[in-house]
Design a protein around this motif. Structure first.
Motif, PDB file in Angstrom:
ATOM      1  N   UNK A   4     -46.926 -76.219 -24.982  1.00 12.12           N
ATOM      2  CA  UNK A   4     -47.474 -77.249 -25.868  1.00 12.12           C
ATOM      3  C   UNK A   4     -48.996 -77.305 -25.820  1.00 12.12           C
ATOM      4  N   UNK A   5     -49.593 -76.634 -24.843  1.00  9.59           N
ATOM      5  CA  UNK A   5     -51.063 -76.568 -24.762  1.00  9.59           C
ATOM      6  C   UNK A   5     -51.631 -75.461 -25.643  1.00  9.59           C
ATOM      7  N   UNK A  58     -46.305 -83.351 -22.494  1.00  2.22           N
ATOM      8  CA  UNK A  58     -47.434 -83.198 -23.406  1.00  2.22           C
ATOM      9  C   UNK A  58     -48.711 -82.958 -22.608  1.00  2.22           C
ATOM     10  N   UNK A  59     -49.591 -82.088 -23.090  1.00  2.00           N
ATOM     11  CA  UNK A  59     -50.845 -81.821 -22.361  1.00  2.00           C
ATOM     12  C   UNK A  59     -51.798 -83.006 -22.449  1.00  2.00           C
ATOM     13  N   UNK A  60     -52.755 -83.052 -21.520  1.00  2.00           N
ATOM     14  CA  UNK A  60     -53.782 -84.085 -21.538  1.00  2.00           C
ATOM     15  C   UNK A  60     -54.897 -83.675 -22.496  1.00  2.00           C
ATOM     16  N   UNK A  61     -55.530 -84.651 -23.113  1.00  2.00           N
ATOM     17  CA  UNK A  61     -56.629 -84.383 -24.039  1.00  2.00           C
ATOM     18  C   UNK A  61     -57.805 -83.766 -23.279  1.00  2.00           C
ATOM     19  N   UNK A  62     -58.273 -82.595 -23.693  1.00  2.00           N
ATOM     20  CA  UNK A  62     -59.372 -81.948 -22.966  1.00  2.00           C
ATOM     21  C   UNK A  62     -60.720 -82.587 -23.302  1.00  2.00           C
ATOM     22  N   UNK A  63     -61.642 -82.509 -22.354  1.00  2.00           N
ATOM     23  CA  UNK A  63     -63.016 -82.963 -22.593  1.00  2.00           C
ATOM     24  C   UNK A  63     -63.820 -81.766 -23.102  1.00  2.00           C
ATOM     25  N   UNK A  64     -64.345 -81.827 -24.328  1.00  2.00           N
ATOM     26  CA  UNK A  64     -65.112 -80.677 -24.841  1.00  2.00           C
ATOM     27  C   UNK A  64     -66.401 -80.478 -24.042  1.00  2.00           C
ATOM     28  N   UNK A  65     -66.918 -79.283 -24.099  1.00  7.89           N
ATOM     29  CA  UNK A  65     -68.223 -79.020 -23.494  1.00  7.89           C
ATOM     30  C   UNK A  65     -69.282 -79.800 -24.250  1.00  7.89           C
TER      31      UNK A  65
END
Length: 791
Positions: A133-134, A174-181
């Protein structure tokens, strides 16, 4: 007093002969049946916890693992590689030297090992599902050109999801929301504002962004990454608190939104009957949510599940006011709704003896409320205005005058109710000699009503009009519009196609004539509260009178014709809105389009900045009067469409701009440091705020045999005082319904004028794309370089 005596299960009096005990078996029976229903729900919740806790495996798979291990043990093979023996050595029963005890310890050891192996396999499967799912690259592939990697991914995902899931089965996978660079976010931000700034302004903004990145930005980013490691979603809790709950301005118009009934059809003209079916359908939906019988909402051809966390607070939920911040209160269950009619509030019990009342019985109870001649008590009729005005005065009144006594009991009834129902005295809908004007009035009625006949704090309120038309008003902090739209789609479909009506317009079913009367809520409203009610009503009325709503169905074409051109319908409409705004205001503005991030756990929304270099280049080429061949302008449009689709995909996959910058700003406030860059970014006005209402359950509507059962969708108020709010719903293949809002107080905006500009823009783009370009095919090779040069 008769109802009060019936509610008493037992009475006793002390006499010279002893204690005289009187039991009411009917009341005790009601208590018993209610208890049975409550325990059934508890057992159901426990069962569901087990089922979703082991997903994607099943509880029965444990037995399969145990049998498999026992079978290998019987064949003189040890699949545990000595672990079963070690477990056996640590069991208390090993000190008893009998043959039966040895067999028992062996069996217990096998069961323990099998259970541990089973749990390990579940964790492994869940980890694999989370990895699958990621993967989001499928979203960026061209339609019809699926890579081999994506094909394998889809196969594996379907294999792991083959078991029928419950509503919340996917939540932990469900994956965790990533922090963008931070560099990527700043680069995308500068690209998004480039068409809106002059060269000196853009140079200054670039300097601010670079200074922010080199100094404060990376420090804030470290804190944000730490939160992302710890929290389920690094955005959602702050978004709910600071964007919604800490806002002190009125919810009405500024935050709450509305949903409409069918456009052409009113299933029944009987107000009480429509209320009966609507309430029944809503409670059936609640039952499905509680039992987790709803299918998880999915994306991309029913493969990828979306987060269902927002469903948890759909019913029995109220936003209670506070001086500094509001609080969302949710109760596990509620067996009643609260009904407002002609200034009076009634508690209507929708369960009796553990069973849901039939639609006909609810209609009967509603008719009793409609026929009740009693007048409202002093201050009662406009009490709801407290929820429509500013939050601080309402919080103060609530604490001082509604924290004890009869006022507290009545307020508790409203706040604990499953939802709020208004039996409106007006008639609404597309009717009479002025259908267009009536649609506009219908939208205003649902958005704010009379400013006191809705309870704007409830998670949602249902409005049933005198002519049988219906609608809803939803509070925004607990969930976003797609969740409420899913509920409303189910309600409309169940009402019209499942429950139905008799030939004379009444609900189906029988009536138990012994049903108790709906309970009138009792208030004691002192003069201080009445004065505040008048003050809040004045604030709300001024806000309501300033809203200019325009609702219109666009029937010239729909997504069917747009898709034939191999263009995304949403991109087509968004570029059309850019063209319409340019013609209306003579320029471009920061544009907000809501995109969901529910591919991630507890995801809510992200912003798609629809005004891009590509869209502005297309609009200017079309409008500036330059002599350009059609193929070049068409190429500019397709570049703008592709750019918009890419922006939407990036927002959905966690690579958006605005939520990241918002969270960085929150961290800066916690640290007590100022950032001129973040302060300026977050103060920029969204003069064009847009949202698409998704149609998620088309299988519920048979538009082929019942083409008139088309939903109007819903809308919201303008975000900026000098801007527009635009909501649209793409219904079927040949219609798009638009909801436009603005403020009368701004001389530069006009909802009807902008609606006309939207229609013309959509038509003009279709004319352009449908034009015969055979004469310019020879110049196609030169069109692309020229198009890029114009960008």
């Amino acid at each position: 007093m008769a109802e009060a005596h019936q509610a008493v299960a037992f009475q006793f009096t002390i006499t010279p002969e002893g204690i005289d005990l009187q039991l009411s078996y009917q009341a005790l029976n009601q208590i018993y049946l209610s208890g049975v229903r409550s325990w059934k729900k508890r057992v159901s919740r426990m069962r569901n916890r087990v089922i979703k806790g082991v997903y994607p495996a099943s509880p029965s798979s444990w037995l399969f693992v145990v049998i498999a291990i026992l079978a290998t043990m019987y064949m003189r093979s040890d699949p545990s590689m000595g672990l079963i023996t070690k477990i056996q050595q640590h069991l208390p029963l090993r000190y008893t030297n009998t043959h039966n005890t040895e067999d028992t310890t062996t069996m217990v050891s096998v069961l323990v090992f099998s259970t541990l192996l089973w749990l390990s396999l579940i964790l492994a499967l869940r980890f694999c599902l989370k990895l699958l799912l990621s993967y989001h690259q499928w979203m960026f592939e061209q339609h019809g050109r699926v890579s081999n990697v994506t094909k394998v991914w889809v196969t594996l995902l379907r294999l792991l999801s083959s078991r029928k899931p419950l509503l919340y089965s996917y939540q932990t996978s469900l994956p965790h929301l990533p922090v963008p660079a931070i560099r990527d976010t700043l680069s995308r931000y500068l690209q998004s504002v480039r068409p809106l700034l002059t060269d000196p302004e853009f140079k200054r903004m670039t300097k601010l962004a670079n200074h922010f990145e080199a100094n404060l930005g990376n420090r804030l980013q470290r804190y944000l990454r730490l939160k992302a490691l710890w929290a389920t979603n690094y955005v959602s809790d702050w978004w709910e608190e600071y964007i919604y709950l800490r806002s002190r301005c009125p919810l009405m118009v500024n935050s709450n939104y509305y949903g409409m009934d069918f456009l052409y059809v009113t299933p029944t003209p009987v107000q009480a009957a429509r209320a009966g079916n609507t309430i029944t359908a809503l409670l059936l939906y609640r039952r499905k949510v509680n039992r987790e019988e709803l299918k998880p909402v999915r994306s991309h051809s029913t493969v990828i599940p979306l987060c269902a966390a927002q469903c948890e607070r759909m019913f029995n939920t109220t936003r209670t006011p506070g001086v500094e911040t509001d609080v969302l209160q949710h109760w596990q269950d509620s067996e009643f709704v609260v009904v407002y009619h002609k200034g009076r509030y009634f508690r209507l019990w929708v369960y009796r003896a553990g069973r849901l009342l039939s639609p006909r019985e609810i209609e009967h109870q509603m008719q009793r409320i409609l026929d009740d001649p009693s007048p409202p008590k002093p201050g009662e009729d406009k009490l709801g205005a407290l929820t429509a005005g500013d939050r601080i005065p309402w919080a103060q009144m609530r604490k001082q005058y509604f924290s004890s006594g009869i006022n507290k009991r009545s307020l508790d009834a409203i706040e604990r109710a499953a939802f709020f129902v208004t039996l409106d005295e007006e008639e609404q809908g597309m009717r009479g000699e002025d259908p267009a004007g009536n649609l506009d009035r219908y939208a205003k009625s649902l958005l704010h009503g009379k400013c006191y006949d809705r309870w704007f704090d409830k998670s949602f309120s249902i409005v049933i009009y005198k002519n049988g038309k219906s609608g809803l008003n939803a509070e925004h902090s607990w969930a976003d519009a797609p969740t409420v739209a899913h509920l409303w789609e189910y309600t409309l479909a169940t009402d019209a196609f499942q429950l139905g009506y008799t030939e004379d317009g009444h609900c189906k079913g029988e009536v138990d004539r012994s049903l108790p009367q709906p309970q009138r809520l009792v208030w004691d409203i002192p003069s201080e509260v009445q004065a505040q009610v008048c003050s809040s009503l004045a604030v709300a009325q001024a806000l309501a009178d300033d809203v200019d709503c325009h609702v219109f169905p666009f029937r010239d074409f729909g997504k069917g014709r747009i898709k034939k051109l191999r263009i995304s319908p949403d991109a087509y409409i968004q570029i059309g809105l850019q063209l319409a705004y340019y013609r209306d205001r003579g320029g471009f503005c920061l544009t907000y389009e809501a995109s969901m991030t529910r591919l991630f756990r507890e995801g809510r929304t992200e912003t798609v900045r629809s005004c891009s270099n590509e869209s502005t280049a297309f609009v200017k080429a079309l409008e500036d009067g330059e002599v350009l061949i059609n193929s070049l302008i068409q190429r500019l449009f397709r570049l703008a469409s592709e750019r918009h689709q890419n922006l939407y995909r990036m927002a959905m996959t966690g690579a958006g701009i605005d939520r990241h910058l918002f969270c960085l700003y929150v961290v800066s406030k916690y640290l007590g440091v100022e950032s001129p860059f973040l302060k300026e970014v977050l103060s920029e006005p969204w003069r064009l705020s847009t949202s698409q209402t998704p149609v998620q359950q088309m299988e519920l509507f048979d538009l082929k045999n019942h083409p008139d059962f088309i939903s109007l969708g819903g809308g919201f108020g303008p975000v900026a005082d000098d801007g527009y709010g635009v909501s649209y719903i793409i219904v079927g293949e040949d219609m798009i319904n638009f909801h436009v809002s603005s403020k009368y107080s701004c001389s530069d905006t006009d909802s009807h004028r902008f609606g006309a500009q939207i229609s013309k823009a959509l038509q003009d783009i279709m004319t352009l794309l449908s034009a015969d370009t055979k004469t310019s095919l020879s110049s196609k090779g030169a069109a692309q370089p020229q198009a890029k040069k114009l960008l």
